[in-house]
Motif scaffolding. Structure first.
Motif, PDB file in Angstrom:
ATOM      1  N   HIS A  12     -15.475  12.239 -11.545  1.00 33.28           N
ATOM      2  CA  HIS A  12     -16.383  11.333 -12.242  1.00 33.28           C
ATOM      3  C   HIS A  12     -15.634  10.547 -13.311  1.00 33.28           C
ATOM      4  CE1 HIS A  12     -20.032  12.947 -10.444  1.00 33.28           C
ATOM      5  NE2 HIS A  12     -19.488  14.133 -10.599  1.00 33.28           N
ATOM      6  N   GLN A  13     -14.496  11.080 -13.744  1.00 32.60           N
ATOM      7  CA  GLN A  13     -13.773  10.470 -14.850  1.00 32.60           C
ATOM      8  C   GLN A  13     -12.334  10.181 -14.459  1.00 32.60           C
ATOM      9  OE1 GLN A  13     -14.306  13.480 -17.796  1.00 32.60           O
ATOM     10  NE2 GLN A  13     -16.198  12.564 -18.525  1.00 32.60           N
ATOM     11  N   SER A  14     -12.095   8.954 -14.059  1.00 30.54           N
ATOM     12  CA  SER A  14     -10.725   8.533 -13.789  1.00 30.54           C
ATOM     13  C   SER A  14     -10.659   7.018 -13.879  1.00 30.54           C
ATOM     14  CB  SER A  14     -10.272   9.009 -12.406  1.00 30.54           C
ATOM     15  OG  SER A  14     -10.982   8.345 -11.391  1.00 30.54           O
ATOM     16  N   GLU A  15      -9.484   6.530 -14.112  1.00 29.71           N
ATOM     17  CA  GLU A  15      -9.270   5.084 -14.126  1.00 29.71           C
ATOM     18  C   GLU A  15      -9.246   4.601 -12.683  1.00 29.71           C
ATOM     19  OE1 GLU A  15      -8.967   2.936 -16.771  1.00 29.71           O
ATOM     20  OE2 GLU A  15      -9.671   4.691 -17.867  1.00 29.71           O
ATOM     21  N   PRO A  16      -9.698   3.378 -12.443  1.00 28.09           N
ATOM     22  CA  PRO A  16      -9.649   2.853 -11.081  1.00 28.09           C
ATOM     23  C   PRO A  16      -8.212   2.776 -10.568  1.00 28.09           C
ATOM     24  CG  PRO A  16     -10.829   1.335 -12.541  1.00 28.09           C
ATOM     25  CD  PRO A  16     -10.269   2.422 -13.379  1.00 28.09           C
ATOM     26  N   ASP A  17      -8.052   2.992  -9.274  1.00 28.09           N
ATOM     27  CA  ASP A  17      -6.740   2.884  -8.649  1.00 28.09           C
ATOM     28  C   ASP A  17      -6.412   1.433  -8.317  1.00 28.09           C
ATOM     29  OD1 ASP A  17      -6.050   5.786  -8.318  1.00 28.09           O
ATOM     30  OD2 ASP A  17      -7.989   5.729  -7.317  1.00 28.09           O
ATOM     31  N   TYR A  18      -7.438   0.590  -8.302  1.00 27.97           N
ATOM     32  CA  TYR A  18      -7.272  -0.835  -8.000  1.00 27.97           C
ATOM     33  C   TYR A  18      -8.302  -1.620  -8.795  1.00 27.97           C
ATOM     34  CZ  TYR A  18      -7.724  -5.237  -5.407  1.00 27.97           C
ATOM     35  OH  TYR A  18      -7.801  -6.550  -5.062  1.00 27.97           O
ATOM     36  N   VAL A  19      -7.876  -2.746  -9.366  1.00 25.40           N
ATOM     37  CA  VAL A  19      -8.787  -3.670 -10.040  1.00 25.40           C
ATOM     38  C   VAL A  19      -8.342  -5.084  -9.677  1.00 25.40           C
ATOM     39  CG1 VAL A  19      -9.700  -4.520 -12.234  1.00 25.40           C
ATOM     40  CG2 VAL A  19      -9.188  -2.092 -11.969  1.00 25.40           C
ATOM     41  N   THR A  20      -9.267  -5.893  -9.163  1.00 29.83           N
ATOM     42  CA  THR A  20      -8.964  -7.275  -8.810  1.00 29.83           C
ATOM     43  C   THR A  20      -8.446  -8.032 -10.029  1.00 29.83           C
ATOM     44  OG1 THR A  20     -10.711  -7.285  -7.154  1.00 29.83           O
ATOM     45  CG2 THR A  20      -9.935  -9.421  -7.899  1.00 29.83           C
ATOM     46  N   GLY A  21      -7.349  -8.764  -9.851  1.00 30.39           N
ATOM     47  CA  GLY A  21      -6.822  -9.611 -10.915  1.00 30.39           C
ATOM     48  C   GLY A  21      -5.952  -8.922 -11.937  1.00 30.39           C
ATOM     49  N   LYS A  22      -5.799  -7.621 -11.853  1.00 31.51           N
ATOM     50  CA  LYS A  22      -4.940  -6.903 -12.789  1.00 31.51           C
ATOM     51  C   LYS A  22      -3.495  -7.375 -12.612  1.00 31.51           C
ATOM     52  CE  LYS A  22      -4.573  -2.179 -14.402  1.00 31.51           C
ATOM     53  NZ  LYS A  22      -4.775  -0.787 -14.071  1.00 31.51           N
ATOM     54  N   LYS A  23      -2.771  -7.506 -13.714  1.00 29.62           N
ATOM     55  CA  LYS A  23      -1.425  -8.053 -13.670  1.00 29.62           C
ATOM     56  C   LYS A  23      -0.526  -7.304 -12.679  1.00 29.62           C
ATOM     57  CE  LYS A  23       0.775  -8.456 -17.620  1.00 29.62           C
ATOM     58  NZ  LYS A  23       1.743  -8.547 -18.713  1.00 29.62           N
ATOM     59  N   ASP A  24      -0.589  -5.994 -12.679  1.00 35.95           N
ATOM     60  CA  ASP A  24       0.246  -5.191 -11.778  1.00 35.95           C
ATOM     61  C   ASP A  24      -0.550  -4.744 -10.545  1.00 35.95           C
ATOM     62  OD1 ASP A  24      -1.418  -3.463 -13.143  1.00 35.95           O
ATOM     63  OD2 ASP A  24       0.079  -1.892 -13.354  1.00 35.95           O
ATOM     64  N   GLU A  25      -1.387  -5.630 -10.057  1.00 42.01           N
ATOM     65  CA  GLU A  25      -2.279  -5.330  -8.936  1.00 42.01           C
ATOM     66  C   GLU A  25      -1.487  -4.781  -7.739  1.00 42.01           C
ATOM     67  OE1 GLU A  25      -4.863  -8.100  -6.053  1.00 42.01           O
ATOM     68  OE2 GLU A  25      -5.382  -8.272  -8.170  1.00 42.01           O
ATOM     69  N   ILE A  26      -1.848  -3.588  -7.325  1.00 42.56           N
ATOM     70  CA  ILE A  26      -1.215  -2.978  -6.161  1.00 42.56           C
ATOM     71  C   ILE A  26      -2.132  -3.136  -4.956  1.00 42.56           C
ATOM     72  CG2 ILE A  26       0.222  -1.349  -7.441  1.00 42.56           C
ATOM     73  CD1 ILE A  26      -1.936   0.764  -6.960  1.00 42.56           C
ATOM     74  N   LYS A  27      -1.569  -3.113  -3.782  1.00 40.59           N
ATOM     75  CA  LYS A  27      -2.323  -3.382  -2.552  1.00 40.59           C
ATOM     76  C   LYS A  27      -2.795  -2.119  -1.843  1.00 40.59           C
ATOM     77  CE  LYS A  27      -1.506  -7.779  -2.951  1.00 40.59           C
ATOM     78  NZ  LYS A  27      -2.400  -8.517  -3.766  1.00 40.59           N
ATOM     79  N   SER A  28      -2.215  -0.967  -2.198  1.00 39.43           N
ATOM     80  CA  SER A  28      -2.572   0.266  -1.495  1.00 39.43           C
ATOM     81  C   SER A  28      -2.345   1.482  -2.378  1.00 39.43           C
ATOM     82  CB  SER A  28      -1.757   0.396  -0.204  1.00 39.43           C
ATOM     83  OG  SER A  28      -0.379   0.485  -0.500  1.00 39.43           O
ATOM     84  N   TYR A  29      -2.929   2.603  -1.945  1.00 38.86           N
ATOM     85  CA  TYR A  29      -2.760   3.883  -2.626  1.00 38.86           C
ATOM     86  C   TYR A  29      -1.920   4.760  -1.701  1.00 38.86           C
ATOM     87  CZ  TYR A  29      -3.989   8.344  -4.828  1.00 38.86           C
ATOM     88  OH  TYR A  29      -3.949   9.559  -5.460  1.00 38.86           O
ATOM     89  N   GLY A  30      -0.809   5.250  -2.190  1.00 40.45           N
ATOM     90  CA  GLY A  30       0.087   6.041  -1.355  1.00 40.45           C
ATOM     91  C   GLY A  30      -0.003   7.532  -1.603  1.00 40.45           C
ATOM     92  N   PHE A  31       0.185   8.292  -0.526  1.00 40.64           N
ATOM     93  CA  PHE A  31       0.297   9.747  -0.608  1.00 40.64           C
ATOM     94  C   PHE A  31       1.195  10.218   0.530  1.00 40.64           C
ATOM     95  CE2 PHE A  31      -3.312   8.933   2.119  1.00 40.64           C
ATOM     96  CZ  PHE A  31      -3.294   9.922   3.089  1.00 40.64           C
ATOM     97  N   GLU A  32       1.635  11.465   0.466  1.00 41.31           N
ATOM     98  CA  GLU A  32       2.535  12.003   1.485  1.00 41.31           C
ATOM     99  C   GLU A  32       1.774  12.813   2.515  1.00 41.31           C
ATOM    100  OE1 GLU A  32       5.713  14.335  -0.135  1.00 41.31           O
ATOM    101  OE2 GLU A  32       6.684  12.592  -1.043  1.00 41.31           O
ATOM    102  N   CYS A  33       2.193  12.690   3.775  1.00 40.33           N
ATOM    103  CA  CYS A  33       1.639  13.518   4.847  1.00 40.33           C
ATOM    104  C   CYS A  33       1.973  14.973   4.533  1.00 40.33           C
ATOM    105  CB  CYS A  33       2.251  13.105   6.188  1.00 40.33           C
ATOM    106  SG  CYS A  33       1.709  14.127   7.580  1.00 40.33           S
ATOM    107  N   THR A  34       0.997  15.852   4.669  1.00 41.03           N
ATOM    108  CA  THR A  34       1.222  17.261   4.349  1.00 41.03           C
ATOM    109  C   THR A  34       2.088  17.960   5.391  1.00 41.03           C
ATOM    110  OG1 THR A  34      -0.844  17.890   5.441  1.00 41.03           O
ATOM    111  CG2 THR A  34      -0.937  17.496   3.062  1.00 41.03           C
ATOM    112  N   ASP A  35       2.202  17.378   6.579  1.00 37.96           N
ATOM    113  CA  ASP A  35       3.012  18.003   7.634  1.00 37.96           C
ATOM    114  C   ASP A  35       4.455  17.524   7.636  1.00 37.96           C
ATOM    115  OD1 ASP A  35       0.788  19.405   8.373  1.00 37.96           O
ATOM    116  OD2 ASP A  35       0.776  18.723  10.451  1.00 37.96           O
ATOM    117  N   CYS A  36       4.665  16.202   7.645  1.00 39.14           N
ATOM    118  CA  CYS A  36       6.030  15.694   7.805  1.00 39.14           C
ATOM    119  C   CYS A  36       6.593  15.013   6.551  1.00 39.14           C
ATOM    120  CB  CYS A  36       6.094  14.734   8.991  1.00 39.14           C
ATOM    121  SG  CYS A  36       5.261  13.158   8.726  1.00 39.14           S
ATOM    122  N   GLY A  37       5.757  14.783   5.538  1.00 46.26           N
ATOM    123  CA  GLY A  37       6.224  14.172   4.299  1.00 46.26           C
ATOM    124  C   GLY A  37       6.331  12.656   4.330  1.00 46.26           C
ATOM    125  N   ALA A  38       5.915  12.036   5.434  1.00 44.33           N
ATOM    126  CA  ALA A  38       5.970  10.570   5.535  1.00 44.33           C
ATOM    127  C   ALA A  38       4.991   9.930   4.555  1.00 44.33           C
ATOM    128  CB  ALA A  38       5.636  10.133   6.964  1.00 44.33           C
TER     129      ALA A  38
END
Length: 124
Positions: A12-38
């Motif tokens: 319920h309490q976290s900063e957004p992972d993406y905000v339109t127009g933010k200076k450092d706007e990122i296009k995706s959220y990354g994480f690692e595969c739990t099996d192969c680490g990709a």
């Protein structure tokens, strides 16, 4: 679809992972595969595209209904962060493992969005 391993839990309490127009706007959220680490990415534009339906083309209507019940999303149709929930499936391109993603997408102004990645779970 069977939920297996929780990688990220809803909050319920976290900063957004993406905000339109933010200076450092990122296009995706990354994480690692739990099996192969990709590296695996959640495409934010895909989440925005399916904002009004609540699920992408990879999630069936019955799965969406099941997931809403599982996450306690009621008649208000709101995610844990107050946005609209969007459910998606992502497949690891290296080993084929599948993941369910649950994002809260909020349109805070005309065509301006904030996205909270609420949960990522490995599925079978």
């Amino acid at each position: 679809m069977k939920l297996e391993t929780e990688i990220k839990k809803p909050s319920h309490q976290s900063e957004p992972d993406y905000v339109t127009g933010k200076k450092d706007e990122i296009k995706s959220y990354g994480f690692e595969c739990t099996d192969c680490g990709a590296d695996i990415n959640i495409d934010f534009q895909r989440q925005i595209k399916y904002n009004w339906t609540g699920n992408t083309d990879l999630i069936s209507e019955s799965e969406r209904t099941e997931l809403k019940k599982y996450y306690g999303i009621g008649l208000s149709e709101k995610s844990h962060d107050g946005g609209y929930p969007v459910f998606d499936k992502i497949v690891c391109k290296t080993c084929g493992e599948e993941y369910l993603t649950y994002c809260g997408v909020r349109e805070f102004s005309n065509s301006a969005y904030s996205i909270h990645v609420q949960e990522i779970q490995k599925i079978k």
